[in-house]
Design a protein around this motif. Sequence first.
Motif, PDB file in Angstrom:
ATOM      1  N   MET A   1       0.833  -1.184   0.000  1.00  0.00           N
ATOM      2  CA  MET A   1       0.000   0.000   0.000  1.00  0.00           C
ATOM      3  C   MET A   1       0.878   1.248   0.000  1.00  0.00           C
ATOM      4  N   GLN A   2       0.598   2.193  -0.897  1.00  0.00           N
ATOM      5  CA  GLN A   2       1.358   3.434  -0.967  1.00  0.00           C
ATOM      6  C   GLN A   2       0.859   4.413   0.094  1.00  0.00           C
ATOM      7  N   PRO A   3       1.798   5.094   0.763  1.00  0.00           N
ATOM      8  CA  PRO A   3       1.372   6.059   1.776  1.00  0.00           C
ATOM      9  C   PRO A   3       0.797   7.346   1.184  1.00  0.00           C
ATOM     10  N   TRP A   4       1.093   7.657  -0.071  1.00  0.00           N
ATOM     11  CA  TRP A   4       0.642   8.891  -0.707  1.00  0.00           C
ATOM     12  C   TRP A   4       0.040   8.592  -2.063  1.00  0.00           C
ATOM     13  N   THR A   5      -0.941   9.375  -2.428  1.00  0.00           N
ATOM     14  CA  THR A   5      -1.377   9.336  -3.824  1.00  0.00           C
ATOM     15  C   THR A   5      -0.354  10.131  -4.622  1.00  0.00           C
ATOM     16  N   LYS A   6      -0.371   9.985  -5.936  1.00  0.00           N
ATOM     17  CA  LYS A   6       0.557  10.748  -6.773  1.00  0.00           C
ATOM     18  C   LYS A   6       0.375  12.253  -6.545  1.00  0.00           C
ATOM     19  N   GLU A   7      -0.862  12.720  -6.500  1.00  0.00           N
ATOM     20  CA  GLU A   7      -1.150  14.142  -6.296  1.00  0.00           C
ATOM     21  C   GLU A   7      -0.680  14.620  -4.922  1.00  0.00           C
ATOM     22  N   GLU A   8      -0.883  13.810  -3.891  1.00  0.00           N
ATOM     23  CA  GLU A   8      -0.432  14.179  -2.548  1.00  0.00           C
ATOM     24  C   GLU A   8       1.095  14.288  -2.494  1.00  0.00           C
ATOM     25  N   PHE A   9       1.765  13.344  -3.161  1.00  0.00           N
ATOM     26  CA  PHE A   9       3.219  13.357  -3.152  1.00  0.00           C
ATOM     27  C   PHE A   9       3.773  14.560  -3.914  1.00  0.00           C
ATOM     28  N   VAL A  10       3.146  14.914  -5.030  1.00  0.00           N
ATOM     29  CA  VAL A  10       3.542  16.114  -5.770  1.00  0.00           C
ATOM     30  C   VAL A  10       3.367  17.344  -4.876  1.00  0.00           C
ATOM     31  N   GLY A  11       2.266  17.413  -4.160  1.00  0.00           N
ATOM     32  CA  GLY A  11       2.032  18.524  -3.237  1.00  0.00           C
ATOM     33  C   GLY A  11       3.069  18.560  -2.120  1.00  0.00           C
ATOM     34  N   LEU A  12       3.416  17.399  -1.587  1.00  0.00           N
ATOM     35  CA  LEU A  12       4.433  17.310  -0.536  1.00  0.00           C
ATOM     36  C   LEU A  12       5.782  17.802  -1.050  1.00  0.00           C
ATOM     37  N   MET A  13       6.158  17.393  -2.246  1.00  0.00           N
ATOM     38  CA  MET A  13       7.436  17.837  -2.815  1.00  0.00           C
ATOM     39  C   MET A  13       7.437  19.354  -3.011  1.00  0.00           C
TER      40      MET A  13
END
Length: 91
Positions: A1-13
Amino acid sequence: MQPWTKEEFVGLMHQLAVSEAPRLFAIVEEYGEAEDARVAGYGLAYADRAEVDGVEGGFRLSSKSAESARSLFEISSRSSGTRQAHVVWLG
């Protein structure tokens, strides 16, 4: 299971890049009693240092802080009639 969605990870970066970005500043030399001024260099202030490039090229400076860089510019430019050097924060 991934801890972030792609969009969430882009936002985090993006948040990480913004929060750790260096601050842009200029070193401005003052001549006379507020008679004239010129930008002598532009720099980036990081958490642990400042890097400055002279606007006339060929001059690069690393120092502890933007204020330390200002002091060095002020000392080195006294012979050319500079009264005082200032740090001007940009952005």
